[in-house]
Write a protein that holds these residues in place. Sequence first.
Motif, mmCIF file in Angstrom:
data_model
loop_
_atom_site.group_PDB
_atom_site.id
_atom_site.type_symbol
_atom_site.label_atom_id
_atom_site.label_comp_id
_atom_site.label_asym_id
_atom_site.label_seq_id
_atom_site.Cartn_x
_atom_site.Cartn_y
_atom_site.Cartn_z
ATOM 1 N N LEU A 189 0.593 -1.242 -0.140
ATOM 2 C CA LEU A 189 -0.053 -0.122 -0.014
ATOM 3 C C LEU A 189 0.779 1.239 0.187
ATOM 4 O O LEU A 189 0.495 2.226 -0.605
ATOM 5 N N ASN A 190 1.919 1.221 0.699
ATOM 6 C CA ASN A 190 2.818 2.404 0.822
ATOM 7 C C ASN A 190 3.535 2.543 -0.673
ATOM 8 O O ASN A 190 3.699 3.614 -0.832
ATOM 9 N N ILE A 191 3.773 1.448 -1.220
ATOM 10 C CA ILE A 191 4.612 1.610 -2.629
ATOM 11 C C ILE A 191 3.576 2.348 -3.548
ATOM 12 O O ILE A 191 3.831 3.022 -4.402
ATOM 13 N N ILE A 192 2.241 1.781 -3.450
ATOM 14 C CA ILE A 192 1.401 2.211 -4.538
ATOM 15 C C ILE A 192 0.998 3.664 -4.301
ATOM 16 O O ILE A 192 0.726 4.350 -5.188
ATOM 17 N N LYS A 193 0.933 3.944 -2.760
ATOM 18 C CA LYS A 193 0.785 5.504 -2.785
ATOM 19 C C LYS A 193 1.622 6.257 -3.313
ATOM 20 O O LYS A 193 1.476 7.352 -3.986
ATOM 21 N N ARG A 194 3.134 6.013 -3.361
ATOM 22 C CA ARG A 194 4.236 6.769 -3.644
ATOM 23 C C ARG A 194 4.080 6.928 -5.255
ATOM 24 O O ARG A 194 4.034 7.852 -5.904
ATOM 25 N N VAL A 195 3.496 5.781 -6.005
ATOM 26 C CA VAL A 195 3.428 5.628 -7.187
ATOM 27 C C VAL A 195 2.190 6.460 -7.703
ATOM 28 O O VAL A 195 2.253 7.130 -8.671
ATOM 29 N N ARG A 196 1.229 6.344 -6.741
ATOM 30 C CA ARG A 196 0.061 7.083 -7.146
ATOM 31 C C ARG A 196 0.136 8.695 -7.046
ATOM 32 O O ARG A 196 -0.108 9.460 -7.885
ATOM 33 N N CYS A 197 1.180 9.046 -6.348
ATOM 34 C CA CYS A 197 1.544 10.504 -5.972
ATOM 35 C C CYS A 197 2.590 10.870 -7.123
ATOM 36 O O CYS A 197 2.775 12.123 -7.411
ATOM 37 N N SER A 198 3.511 9.953 -7.654
ATOM 38 C CA SER A 198 4.102 10.290 -8.807
ATOM 39 C C SER A 198 3.478 10.593 -10.265
ATOM 40 O O SER A 198 3.799 11.323 -10.992
ATOM 41 N N VAL A 199 1.969 9.982 -10.089
ATOM 42 C CA VAL A 199 1.358 10.079 -11.329
ATOM 43 C C VAL A 199 0.491 11.497 -10.926
ATOM 44 O O VAL A 199 0.253 12.244 -12.028
ATOM 45 N N ASN A 200 0.107 11.541 -9.760
ATOM 46 C CA ASN A 200 -0.879 12.605 -9.439
ATOM 47 C C ASN A 200 -0.352 13.578 -8.218
ATOM 48 O O ASN A 200 -0.927 13.457 -7.146
ATOM 49 N N GLY A 201 0.749 14.227 -8.352
ATOM 50 C CA GLY A 201 1.436 14.871 -7.198
ATOM 51 C C GLY A 201 0.498 15.907 -6.481
ATOM 52 O O GLY A 201 0.955 16.277 -5.260
ATOM 53 N N SER A 202 -0.236 16.285 -7.152
ATOM 54 C CA SER A 202 -1.151 17.631 -6.541
ATOM 55 C C SER A 202 -2.208 17.377 -5.595
ATOM 56 O O SER A 202 -3.059 17.873 -4.978
ATOM 57 N N ASP A 203 -2.491 15.787 -5.485
ATOM 58 C CA ASP A 203 -3.425 15.292 -4.515
ATOM 59 C C ASP A 203 -2.929 15.617 -3.184
ATOM 60 O O ASP A 203 -1.890 15.724 -2.626
ATOM 61 N N ALA A 204 -3.945 16.086 -2.419
ATOM 62 C CA ALA A 204 -3.687 16.322 -0.581
ATOM 63 C C ALA A 204 -2.800 15.215 -0.072
ATOM 64 O O ALA A 204 -2.304 15.498 0.689
ATOM 65 N N GLU A 205 -3.240 14.119 -0.515
ATOM 66 C CA GLU A 205 -2.684 12.765 0.382
ATOM 67 C C GLU A 205 -1.138 12.645 0.256
ATOM 68 O O GLU A 205 -0.477 12.299 0.845
ATOM 69 N N CYS A 206 -0.727 13.311 -0.906
ATOM 70 C CA CYS A 206 0.631 13.309 -1.191
ATOM 71 C C CYS A 206 1.702 14.189 -0.151
ATOM 72 O O CYS A 206 2.792 14.250 -0.294
ATOM 73 N N ALA A 207 0.825 15.032 0.727
ATOM 74 C CA ALA A 207 1.606 15.659 1.827
ATOM 75 C C ALA A 207 2.427 14.951 2.528
ATOM 76 O O ALA A 207 3.396 15.270 3.291
ATOM 77 N N SER A 208 1.891 13.466 2.692
ATOM 78 C CA SER A 208 2.475 12.534 3.640
ATOM 79 C C SER A 208 3.256 11.556 2.870
ATOM 80 O O SER A 208 2.519 11.119 1.640
ATOM 81 N N LYS A 209 4.304 10.810 3.118
ATOM 82 C CA LYS A 209 4.783 9.899 2.394
ATOM 83 C C LYS A 209 4.117 8.221 2.219
ATOM 84 O O LYS A 209 4.073 8.034 1.227
ATOM 85 N N ASN A 210 3.887 7.880 3.398
ATOM 86 C CA ASN A 210 3.252 6.756 3.568
ATOM 87 C C ASN A 210 1.918 6.773 3.750
ATOM 88 O O ASN A 210 1.353 7.671 4.187
ATOM 89 N N GLU A 211 1.022 5.718 3.233
ATOM 90 C CA GLU A 211 -0.175 5.444 3.437
ATOM 91 C C GLU A 211 -0.380 4.809 5.023
ATOM 92 O O GLU A 211 -1.376 5.397 5.699
ATOM 93 N N LEU A 212 0.397 4.090 5.247
ATOM 94 C CA LEU A 212 0.528 3.494 6.593
ATOM 95 C C LEU A 212 1.850 3.480 7.164
ATOM 96 O O LEU A 212 3.035 3.175 6.426
ATOM 97 N N GLU A 213 1.908 3.720 8.263
ATOM 98 C CA GLU A 213 3.257 3.578 8.861
ATOM 99 C C GLU A 213 3.484 2.214 9.580
ATOM 100 O O GLU A 213 2.608 1.506 9.764
#
Length: 344
Positions: free
Chosen positions: A320-344
Amino acid sequence: MKISKLALATAALVGMVGAASAKNLVCVWDVAGKTGDVYNAAIDYGVAMQKNGVDIELKSYVDERVAVEDFRAGQCDAVVATAFRTKAFNSVAGSIDSIGSSTVVRNNKIDIPASYEVVRKVIQLFASENAAKMMVEGNYEVGGIFPLGAAYPIVRDRSINSVEALSGKKIAAFDYDKAQGAMIQKIGAQPVSVDVTNIGPRFNNGFVDMVTLPAVAYKPFELYKGIGTKGGIGRFPIMIPTVQLVFNKSKFPDGFGLKSRQYWAGQFDHAMNLIKKAEAGIPAATWDDLPAENIPKYVLMLREARIDIAKQGMYNKQTLNIIKRVRCSVNGSDAECASKNELE
């Protein structure tokens, strides 16, 4: 009785020839059997792997459970099945199919091409040499990932067009994927246990009000019967499911897994052509766009459910953390991208 050196040498040579000519049996699930797209993709894969010194024989299954159990029992050297099933052999790759993890939203609209780009990048990452260790769990290794296409909510009654309207409704949930049942209960609906052999009939005969499936299932499962004149398909991807190849490491040469994964990663465009063809084959009037104002809250709901399901151990947190980083590489303007991981 003495055995001559010549006899021993001959026996050894015969044994070597036999070993060299032995084929690796791959059990392939496809709802359409030998006429299906997955089975045909496996045929091309077998031809390609011959160049790597591996001779593959295919065995067709229409019952996914039997294919996986035959693999688990050692009757097959590898299996091709949905990630819902193969997650038992590798949770990292199996968690690619997590709820809403690849969905990209821009301006309150689902960006389907960007969502598929997330899937493409994750598959490429998992096919890289750096990710090789993650693709192995015990004696099992993931040998490839192939997208089936976005899974959409398909309803018998078009008035079921919101999460609130799903309250109390019966929704199909694969009995071997606990995450689906957890998600359905979370929205106040009733999960009804199904598998790939009966999900179509249960929907078509009214035992469930909704199923979540990709367009490639529309014709094989005859979903148009259940949709009728009142139902429809919501153009909101709940997830983008995949089929995955998993093999027994002891049955294949060293280094085979990387070559196999890279082959399947190279088939992504072919998969997309099949997905687009399947979606184009569904009548335009069957599709239903959700109200734009509802989309952000549904995406947030899926994210919260995904995190909760991961905390219960049903999804791999690293994935999930990997996919989030990829998601943010595609859509970096999303508010969720302010944090690195989806789960700690």
